[in-house]
Design a protein around this motif. Structure first.
Motif, PDB file in Angstrom:
ATOM      1  N   SER A   1      46.352  59.853   7.660  1.00  0.00           N
ATOM      2  CA  SER A   1      47.025  60.360   8.858  1.00  0.00           C
ATOM      3  C   SER A   1      48.110  59.386   9.314  1.00  0.00           C
ATOM      4  N   LEU A   2      48.878  59.822  10.315  1.00  0.00           N
ATOM      5  CA  LEU A   2      50.056  59.052  10.726  1.00  0.00           C
ATOM      6  C   LEU A   2      49.688  57.863  11.613  1.00  0.00           C
ATOM      7  N   THR A   3      48.921  56.916  11.093  1.00  0.00           N
ATOM      8  CA  THR A   3      48.592  55.721  11.864  1.00  0.00           C
ATOM      9  C   THR A   3      49.595  54.609  11.589  1.00  0.00           C
TER      10      THR A   3
ATOM     11  N   VAL B   1      60.377  60.389   9.025  1.00  0.00           N
ATOM     12  CA  VAL B   1      59.840  61.299  10.049  1.00  0.00           C
ATOM     13  C   VAL B   1      59.492  60.439  11.250  1.00  0.00           C
ATOM     14  N   LEU B   2      60.063  60.767  12.408  1.00  0.00           N
ATOM     15  CA  LEU B   2      59.879  59.938  13.596  1.00  0.00           C
ATOM     16  C   LEU B   2      58.653  60.349  14.408  1.00  0.00           C
ATOM     17  N   ASN B   3      58.044  59.341  15.033  1.00  0.00           N
ATOM     18  CA  ASN B   3      57.119  59.587  16.141  1.00  0.00           C
ATOM     19  C   ASN B   3      57.999  60.005  17.318  1.00  0.00           C
ATOM     20  N   LYS B   4      57.810  61.225  17.792  1.00  0.00           N
ATOM     21  CA  LYS B   4      58.761  61.766  18.768  1.00  0.00           C
ATOM     22  C   LYS B   4      58.629  61.108  20.147  1.00  0.00           C
TER      23      LYS B   4
ATOM     24  N   GLU C   1      42.101  65.086  13.537  1.00  0.00           N
ATOM     25  CA  GLU C   1      43.079  64.443  12.653  1.00  0.00           C
ATOM     26  C   GLU C   1      44.404  65.207  12.669  1.00  0.00           C
ATOM     27  N   PHE C   2      44.338  66.515  12.505  1.00  0.00           N
ATOM     28  CA  PHE C   2      45.550  67.328  12.491  1.00  0.00           C
ATOM     29  C   PHE C   2      46.220  67.346  13.865  1.00  0.00           C
ATOM     30  N   ALA C   3      45.417  67.359  14.928  1.00  0.00           N
ATOM     31  CA  ALA C   3      45.987  67.372  16.281  1.00  0.00           C
ATOM     32  C   ALA C   3      46.784  66.101  16.545  1.00  0.00           C
ATOM     33  N   LYS C   4      46.275  64.970  16.082  1.00  0.00           N
ATOM     34  CA  LYS C   4      46.998  63.706  16.280  1.00  0.00           C
ATOM     35  C   LYS C   4      48.300  63.683  15.487  1.00  0.00           C
ATOM     36  N   ILE C   5      48.287  64.271  14.290  1.00  0.00           N
ATOM     37  CA  ILE C   5      49.523  64.363  13.509  1.00  0.00           C
ATOM     38  C   ILE C   5      50.538  65.227  14.252  1.00  0.00           C
TER      39      ILE C   5
ATOM     40  N   GLY D   1      55.490  65.980  19.138  1.00  0.00           N
ATOM     41  CA  GLY D   1      55.625  65.506  20.510  1.00  0.00           C
ATOM     42  C   GLY D   1      54.919  66.398  21.516  1.00  0.00           C
ATOM     43  N   LYS D   2      54.175  67.421  21.033  1.00  0.00           N
ATOM     44  CA  LYS D   2      53.430  68.261  21.976  1.00  0.00           C
ATOM     45  C   LYS D   2      52.141  67.558  22.382  1.00  0.00           C
ATOM     46  N   SER D   3      51.629  67.921  23.524  1.00  0.00           N
ATOM     47  CA  SER D   3      50.467  67.215  24.071  1.00  0.00           C
ATOM     48  C   SER D   3      49.262  67.348  23.151  1.00  0.00           C
ATOM     49  N   ILE D   4      48.383  66.373  23.195  1.00  0.00           N
ATOM     50  CA  ILE D   4      47.208  66.366  22.325  1.00  0.00           C
ATOM     51  C   ILE D   4      46.324  67.572  22.605  1.00  0.00           C
ATOM     52  N   ARG D   5      46.256  68.002  23.878  1.00  0.00           N
ATOM     53  CA  ARG D   5      45.432  69.181  24.197  1.00  0.00           C
ATOM     54  C   ARG D   5      46.038  70.446  23.599  1.00  0.00           C
ATOM     55  N   GLU D   6      47.344  70.584  23.720  1.00  0.00           N
ATOM     56  CA  GLU D   6      48.019  71.738  23.113  1.00  0.00           C
ATOM     57  C   GLU D   6      47.930  71.669  21.588  1.00  0.00           C
ATOM     58  N   SER D   7      47.997  70.472  21.038  1.00  0.00           N
ATOM     59  CA  SER D   7      47.908  70.307  19.585  1.00  0.00           C
ATOM     60  C   SER D   7      46.549  70.741  19.063  1.00  0.00           C
ATOM     61  N   ARG D   8      45.488  70.386  19.773  1.00  0.00           N
ATOM     62  CA  ARG D   8      44.149  70.853  19.354  1.00  0.00           C
ATOM     63  C   ARG D   8      44.092  72.374  19.331  1.00  0.00           C
ATOM     64  N   GLY D   9      44.702  72.980  20.338  1.00  0.00           N
ATOM     65  CA  GLY D   9      44.730  74.437  20.396  1.00  0.00           C
ATOM     66  C   GLY D   9      45.469  75.045  19.217  1.00  0.00           C
ATOM     67  N   GLU D  10      46.564  74.403  18.814  1.00  0.00           N
ATOM     68  CA  GLU D  10      47.302  74.929  17.663  1.00  0.00           C
ATOM     69  C   GLU D  10      46.494  74.845  16.382  1.00  0.00           C
TER      70      GLU D  10
END
Length: 477
Positions: free
Chosen positions: A3-5, A27-30, A84-88, A94-103
């Motif tokens: 993952s992107l650590t 690929v940038l960390n936004k 793992e995918f949500a953090k990526i 650059g979307k929020s971690i909560r929204e990322s989990r939902g995606e």
């Protein structure tokens, strides 16, 4: 791959193998605007090799039930790695971690729905015997895969929209050459790993990274590609359609979504839902609310309620659990939104809330005193900005909503059934959402627009219709 650590290198996925190329792209960390990964940049030879591999894979039997099993397994694996995918996602989008989990959860659902639809692909009986002279014949149709599908996906929802193309294409028996957005490719590459682990046969998925314009041009030049499915800008969509020739093309090209709040609406509900669905992912969603038309009788009350709801949204680090809105995808996009808002103000618009930029962040912004010729109303902002206008008559507001080059989805808040049904017939969109904002979507519904919003439908059942050909079989008995 990990993952992107830290800054890691990611190769192309071609013919079931990971390959690196000489040329790389960052690929940038936004949030930090620092490099988070390096990806390989595909060459024309890589593109042609990927297409050839995808075509070769079609020669091997891959039954509907086997497709079902692979897609269900992939969904299961994706859910097991949700964090793992949500953090990526939070890092590269650059979307929020909560929204990322939902995606991530929705992406798994999309794969599950696609898996189920793999078992439901069917033709129909055709009564040719009813034609004079054909009394001894019978006929039926079967659905066959189109072949090699080139899937080009956007930055804003880079795992679920990949699954909306990959899932139905695999379910229908096709091979896929996937080109994810160069600014958010890591989820797609990780998904390829996951599909391989789920048992997807070699060659059924290729992932090419690098410059979108170049790779897209090379895919269009390659006549072994049978279909293009694209989500992105109208300009690129029109280019694809013009160069694809007689090949199949499915396009989802954005919107400047309108939502109407009628005088009988529940204002609390309307303000709450519109606030939620205007600024998700910093407004970078095709069906985000952009234009709001409010009946004169309730205009002031609604504006105040929307401001009250929007002021509570937290802008900040996407990894922070409290954050609602992160940065925009690029600094230049935030600068563009800033310029559009500034131009609107110079033309008479009033900033009720927001209107400020901090680097790649743009604060949730509410504009009033707008007119339909301002860029923030006429074009697609694709940023955290809404423009509120008034109306008096039903026919007037329907005309205002339709005065757009786009027609993906619209929202309507009303308890007047007659108005709702009139709007359903007369508003020129692919979807009308009643008593919710334009940005409502679930993954098994038909999703697609009219006018410059594109053509064709997403939603696994409907995408499979696009990704198959109907063949008739006639028997002379």
């Amino acid at each position: 791959m990990t993952s992107l650590t830290q800054v890691k290198q990611y190769g192309l996925y071609v013919n079931g193998e990971w390959e690196t190329t000489a040329e790389k792209m960052e690929v940038l960390n936004k949030y930090t605007q620092q490099p988070a990964a390096e990806i390989s940049v595909a060459t024309k030879d890589d593109v042609n090799k990927a297409v050839a591999s995808a075509k070769e894979a079609l020669k091997n039997t891959f039954s509907p039930y086997e497709r079902y099993e692979v897609l269900m397994k992939a969904a299961e694996l994706l859910l097991s790695r949700q964090e793992e995918f949500a953090k990526i996602l939070a890092t590269e989008v650059g979307k929020s971690i909560r929204e990322s989990r939902g995606e991530v959860e929705r992406a798994a659902t999309t794969l599950q729905i696609s898996a189920e639809e793999a078992k439901r692909i069917h033709g129909e009986g055709v009564p040719v015997e009813s034609a004079q002279g054909s009394e001894s014949r019978m006929a039926f149709t079967v659905k066959v895969p189109v072949g090699v599908v080139a899937a080009i996906t956007p930055f804003n929802v880079p795992i679920n929209l990949v699954c909306h193309k990959l899932g139905p294409a695999i379910a229908a028996g096709n091979s896929v050459v996937l080109k994810p957005a160069e600014v958010t490719p890591i989820c797609a590459l990780k998904l390829a790993e996951l599909m391989e682990e789920a048992g997807l046969p070699k060659g059924r998925l290729q992932v090419l990274t690098g410059d979108g314009a170049e790779i897209g041009e090379w895919l269009l030049e390659n006549q072994e590609v049978n279909m293009f499915t694209f989500t992105g800008s109208p300009r690129v969509g029109e280019l694809i359609r013009s160069k694809a020739g007689l090949r199949k093309v499915s396009l989802e090209l954005g919107n400047n979504s309108a939502t109407v709040v009628h005088k009988d609406a529940d204002l609390e509900k309307a303000a709450s839902l519109i606030s939620q669905k205007s600024f998700n992912n910093a407004g970078q969603v095709c069906i985000s609310v952009q234009r709001i038309y409010v009946h004169t009788n309730i205009y002031t009350a609604f504006v105040n309620k929307l401001k009250e709801k929007t002021e509570k949204l937290v802008v900040g680090n996407p990894m922070d659990e409290q954050t609602d809105i992160g940065p925009m995808i690029r600094l230049k996009e935030a600068e563009r939104v800033e310029e559009w808002v500034k131009e609107a103000v110079e033309e008479g618009a009033k900033i009720e809330l927001g209107g400020k930029r901090d680097g790649a962040f743009y604060l949730p912004t509410i504009l009033t005193n707008v007119n339909d010729e301002m860029k923030v109303c006429r074009q697609e902002v694709f940023g955290p900005v809404v423009a509120i206008a008034q109306y008096d008559e039903i026919d007037e507001v329907i005309s205002k909503v339709n005065d757009s080059d786009y027609g993906l989805q619209a929202g309507l808040f009303t308890n007047d059934l007659q108005f709702a049904m009139k709007a359903a017939r007369e508003i020129e969109v692919g979807g009308l959402i009643v008593n919710d904002a334009s940005a409502y979507r679930v993954d098994h519904m038909p999703y697609g627009g009219v006018k410059k919003s594109g053509n064709g439908k997403e939603g696994p059942k409907y995408a499979i219709e696009e990704m198959t050909e109907e063949r008739i079989i006639v028997l002379n008995l």
